[in-house]
Write a protein that holds these residues in place. Structure first.
Motif, PDB file in Angstrom:
ATOM      1  N   ARG A   1      -1.507   0.811 -14.702  1.00  0.00           N
ATOM      2  CA  ARG A   1      -1.674   0.858 -13.247  1.00  0.00           C
ATOM      3  C   ARG A   1      -2.470  -0.353 -12.770  1.00  0.00           C
ATOM      4  NH1 ARG A   1      -0.347   3.994  -9.610  1.00  0.00           N
ATOM      5  NH2 ARG A   1      -1.474   4.461  -7.737  1.00  0.00           N
ATOM      6  N   TRP A   2      -2.006  -0.950 -11.662  1.00  0.00           N
ATOM      7  CA  TRP A   2      -2.729  -2.048 -11.025  1.00  0.00           C
ATOM      8  C   TRP A   2      -3.644  -1.420  -9.985  1.00  0.00           C
ATOM      9  CZ3 TRP A   2      -0.432  -6.023  -7.087  1.00  0.00           C
ATOM     10  CH2 TRP A   2      -1.350  -7.046  -6.848  1.00  0.00           C
ATOM     11  N   GLY A   3      -4.925  -1.395 -10.264  1.00  0.00           N
ATOM     12  CA  GLY A   3      -5.889  -0.771  -9.377  1.00  0.00           C
ATOM     13  C   GLY A   3      -6.035  -1.524  -8.059  1.00  0.00           C
ATOM     14  N   PHE A   4      -6.177  -0.769  -6.975  1.00  0.00           N
ATOM     15  CA  PHE A   4      -6.313  -1.399  -5.662  1.00  0.00           C
ATOM     16  C   PHE A   4      -7.541  -2.308  -5.667  1.00  0.00           C
ATOM     17  CE2 PHE A   4      -7.443  -1.755  -1.188  1.00  0.00           C
ATOM     18  CZ  PHE A   4      -6.221  -2.156  -0.672  1.00  0.00           C
ATOM     19  N   GLY A   5      -7.349  -3.548  -5.273  1.00  0.00           N
ATOM     20  CA  GLY A   5      -8.427  -4.526  -5.229  1.00  0.00           C
ATOM     21  C   GLY A   5      -8.687  -5.228  -6.553  1.00  0.00           C
TER      22      GLY A   5
ATOM     23  N   ILE B   1       4.105  -7.709 -12.006  1.00  0.00           N
ATOM     24  CA  ILE B   1       3.747  -6.390 -11.504  1.00  0.00           C
ATOM     25  C   ILE B   1       5.046  -5.655 -11.190  1.00  0.00           C
ATOM     26  CG2 ILE B   1       2.562  -5.088  -9.695  1.00  0.00           C
ATOM     27  CD1 ILE B   1       1.444  -8.524  -9.899  1.00  0.00           C
ATOM     28  N   TRP B   2       5.194  -4.460 -11.758  1.00  0.00           N
ATOM     29  CA  TRP B   2       6.368  -3.638 -11.521  1.00  0.00           C
ATOM     30  C   TRP B   2       6.038  -2.648 -10.411  1.00  0.00           C
ATOM     31  CZ3 TRP B   2      11.012  -4.713 -13.464  1.00  0.00           C
ATOM     32  CH2 TRP B   2      11.050  -5.685 -14.465  1.00  0.00           C
ATOM     33  N   CYS B   3       6.948  -2.525  -9.468  1.00  0.00           N
ATOM     34  CA  CYS B   3       6.693  -1.754  -8.250  1.00  0.00           C
ATOM     35  C   CYS B   3       7.808  -0.746  -8.007  1.00  0.00           C
ATOM     36  CB  CYS B   3       6.625  -2.697  -7.044  1.00  0.00           C
ATOM     37  SG  CYS B   3       5.603  -4.165  -7.273  1.00  0.00           S
ATOM     38  N   ARG B   4       7.391   0.436  -7.551  1.00  0.00           N
ATOM     39  CA  ARG B   4       8.338   1.459  -7.123  1.00  0.00           C
ATOM     40  C   ARG B   4       7.666   2.254  -6.013  1.00  0.00           C
ATOM     41  NH1 ARG B   4       8.174   4.938 -12.752  1.00  0.00           N
ATOM     42  NH2 ARG B   4       5.913   5.253 -12.771  1.00  0.00           N
ATOM     43  N   ARG B   5       8.481   2.838  -5.156  1.00  0.00           N
ATOM     44  CA  ARG B   5       7.941   3.556  -3.997  1.00  0.00           C
ATOM     45  C   ARG B   5       7.079   4.740  -4.391  1.00  0.00           C
ATOM     46  NH1 ARG B   5       9.848   1.619   0.755  1.00  0.00           N
ATOM     47  NH2 ARG B   5      11.754   0.412   0.643  1.00  0.00           N
ATOM     48  N   SER B   6       7.429   5.406  -5.505  1.00  0.00           N
ATOM     49  CA  SER B   6       6.638   6.540  -5.986  1.00  0.00           C
ATOM     50  C   SER B   6       6.887   6.684  -7.486  1.00  0.00           C
ATOM     51  CB  SER B   6       7.037   7.831  -5.263  1.00  0.00           C
ATOM     52  OG  SER B   6       8.259   8.313  -5.768  1.00  0.00           O
ATOM     53  N   PRO B   7       6.010   7.401  -8.188  1.00  0.00           N
ATOM     54  CA  PRO B   7       6.220   7.596  -9.628  1.00  0.00           C
ATOM     55  C   PRO B   7       7.527   8.299  -9.977  1.00  0.00           C
ATOM     56  CG  PRO B   7       3.964   8.145  -9.041  1.00  0.00           C
ATOM     57  CD  PRO B   7       4.712   7.941  -7.748  1.00  0.00           C
TER      58      PRO B   7
ATOM     59  N   ALA C   1       0.854  -1.196   0.000  1.00  0.00           N
ATOM     60  CA  ALA C   1       0.000   0.000   0.000  1.00  0.00           C
ATOM     61  C   ALA C   1       0.887   1.243   0.000  1.00  0.00           C
ATOM     62  CB  ALA C   1      -0.918   0.002   1.215  1.00  0.00           C
ATOM     63  N   GLY C   2       0.535   2.184  -0.832  1.00  0.00           N
ATOM     64  CA  GLY C   2       1.312   3.413  -0.946  1.00  0.00           C
ATOM     65  C   GLY C   2       2.373   3.354  -2.031  1.00  0.00           C
ATOM     66  N   TRP C   3       2.666   2.188  -2.549  1.00  0.00           N
ATOM     67  CA  TRP C   3       3.631   2.041  -3.635  1.00  0.00           C
ATOM     68  C   TRP C   3       2.921   2.302  -4.961  1.00  0.00           C
ATOM     69  CZ3 TRP C   3       8.609  -0.842  -3.925  1.00  0.00           C
ATOM     70  CH2 TRP C   3       9.249  -0.897  -2.692  1.00  0.00           C
ATOM     71  N   ASP C   4       3.701   2.598  -5.987  1.00  0.00           N
ATOM     72  CA  ASP C   4       3.209   2.764  -7.353  1.00  0.00           C
ATOM     73  C   ASP C   4       3.328   1.406  -8.035  1.00  0.00           C
ATOM     74  OD1 ASP C   4       2.264   4.204  -9.597  1.00  0.00           O
ATOM     75  OD2 ASP C   4       4.316   4.486 -10.319  1.00  0.00           O
ATOM     76  N   LEU C   5       2.201   0.776  -8.351  1.00  0.00           N
ATOM     77  CA  LEU C   5       2.166  -0.598  -8.873  1.00  0.00           C
ATOM     78  C   LEU C   5       1.569  -0.614 -10.271  1.00  0.00           C
ATOM     79  CD1 LEU C   5       0.674  -2.279  -5.656  1.00  0.00           C
ATOM     80  CD2 LEU C   5       3.090  -1.936  -6.224  1.00  0.00           C
ATOM     81  N   HIS C   6       2.280  -1.268 -11.189  1.00  0.00           N
ATOM     82  CA  HIS C   6       1.816  -1.386 -12.568  1.00  0.00           C
ATOM     83  C   HIS C   6       1.977  -2.831 -13.033  1.00  0.00           C
ATOM     84  CE1 HIS C   6       2.195   2.931 -12.362  1.00  0.00           C
ATOM     85  NE2 HIS C   6       1.576   3.036 -13.518  1.00  0.00           N
ATOM     86  N   VAL C   7       0.995  -3.304 -13.767  1.00  0.00           N
ATOM     87  CA  VAL C   7       1.026  -4.663 -14.296  1.00  0.00           C
ATOM     88  C   VAL C   7       1.450  -4.623 -15.757  1.00  0.00           C
ATOM     89  CG1 VAL C   7      -1.448  -4.658 -14.877  1.00  0.00           C
ATOM     90  CG2 VAL C   7      -0.274  -6.820 -14.526  1.00  0.00           C
ATOM     91  N   ALA C   8       2.264  -5.605 -16.169  1.00  0.00           N
ATOM     92  CA  ALA C   8       2.617  -5.753 -17.579  1.00  0.00           C
ATOM     93  C   ALA C   8       1.407  -6.353 -18.283  1.00  0.00           C
ATOM     94  CB  ALA C   8       3.835  -6.657 -17.731  1.00  0.00           C
ATOM     95  N   ASP C   9       0.795  -5.564 -19.167  1.00  0.00           N
ATOM     96  CA  ASP C   9      -0.438  -6.000 -19.826  1.00  0.00           C
ATOM     97  C   ASP C   9      -0.422  -5.524 -21.270  1.00  0.00           C
ATOM     98  OD1 ASP C   9      -2.973  -6.840 -20.459  1.00  0.00           O
ATOM     99  OD2 ASP C   9      -4.002  -5.481 -19.091  1.00  0.00           O
ATOM    100  N   PRO C  10      -0.320  -6.450 -22.205  1.00  0.00           N
ATOM    101  CA  PRO C  10      -0.364  -7.895 -22.032  1.00  0.00           C
ATOM    102  C   PRO C  10       0.947  -8.436 -21.466  1.00  0.00           C
ATOM    103  CG  PRO C  10      -0.118  -7.376 -24.356  1.00  0.00           C
ATOM    104  CD  PRO C  10      -0.284  -6.077 -23.631  1.00  0.00           C
ATOM    105  N   SER C  11       0.833  -9.624 -20.891  1.00  0.00           N
ATOM    106  CA  SER C  11       1.990 -10.257 -20.278  1.00  0.00           C
ATOM    107  C   SER C  11       3.115 -10.412 -21.305  1.00  0.00           C
ATOM    108  CB  SER C  11       1.579 -11.625 -19.732  1.00  0.00           C
ATOM    109  OG  SER C  11       2.600 -12.153 -18.955  1.00  0.00           O
ATOM    110  N   GLY C  12       4.337 -10.137 -20.855  1.00  0.00           N
ATOM    111  CA  GLY C  12       5.494 -10.254 -21.721  1.00  0.00           C
ATOM    112  C   GLY C  12       5.761  -9.015 -22.554  1.00  0.00           C
ATOM    113  N   SER C  13       4.851  -8.065 -22.511  1.00  0.00           N
ATOM    114  CA  SER C  13       5.042  -6.835 -23.272  1.00  0.00           C
ATOM    115  C   SER C  13       5.815  -5.830 -22.430  1.00  0.00           C
ATOM    116  CB  SER C  13       3.689  -6.229 -23.652  1.00  0.00           C
ATOM    117  OG  SER C  13       3.076  -5.640 -22.530  1.00  0.00           O
TER     118      SER C  13
END
Length: 186
Positions: free
Chosen positions: A68-72, A82-88, A51-63
């Motif tokens: 953005r990976w929406g909460f929930g 899912i690529w993660c970083r503390r902030s944008p 929570a609080g991290w900037d989360l993005h999913v590779a979509d489509p996979s392998g691309s």
């Protein structure tokens, strides 16, 4: 990651090259990020830990396309990175990977015939941090071996038990018959 996932009520593992290094007991190279593996069924709990991290999913996979990976939001197959970083404003620092499970078994997302009891996936660093057992990590690295994967294989090979070697040989025979690592493991 160990601090963020401390007390998590689900299994998680350090993966990738760092898992190999934890197994062999020393660093082999520098790393651009940290790989963390969780089971797909635990993705919502992992997301809460981040929570609080900037989360993005590779979509489509392998691309190389991230969204953005929406909460929930529940990610279904084939989405698993899912690529993660503390902030944008910061660089990507963690790759969260989702893997499959059926009951008490881990199931490879690459081939459903490749399985292992979940309790066998875990090794633990001196500080208690869980990391992925090397035979499973090498299985993933074997798909398209790069120079760093060969280095990891060479470092791990003399330390693998007979059972670890047998499991990896079997998994490679199912997914990549004739893989050069198979002969060397025997």
């Amino acid at each position: 990651m160990a601090g963020l996932f401390k007390g998590a009520d689900f299994p998680w593992w350090i993966a990738g090259g760092r898992a190999i290094e934890l197994f062999i007991g020393h660093e082999l190279r520098t790393h651009g990020d940290l790989d963390v593996l969780v089971l797909r069924r635990d993705q919502a709990r992992a997301q809460k830990c981040l929570a609080g991290w900037d989360l993005h999913v590779a979509d489509p996979s392998g691309s190389r396309k991230l969204r953005r990976w929406g909460f929930g939001e529940a990610l279904e197959e084939p989405l698993h990175d899912i690529w993660c970083r503390r902030s944008p404003a910061e660089p990507w620092s963690v790759q969260l990977m989702l893997d499959e499970a059926v009951g008490g078994e881990w199931v490879s997302r690459r081939d459903l015939r490749v399985r292992m009891p979940i309790e066998r996936l875990s090794r633990f660093a001196e500080d208690g941090t869980p990391y992925l057992t090397p035979e499973v990590q090498l299985f993933y690295k074997a798909k398209e071996t790069r120079e760093k994967d060969e280095v990891d294989f060479e470092a791990v090979l003399p330390l693998l038990s007979r059972d670890q070697r047998a499991w990896l040989v079997g998994a490679l025979e199912v997914t990549q018959p004739g893989h050069p690592w198979g002969r060397r493991l025997q």
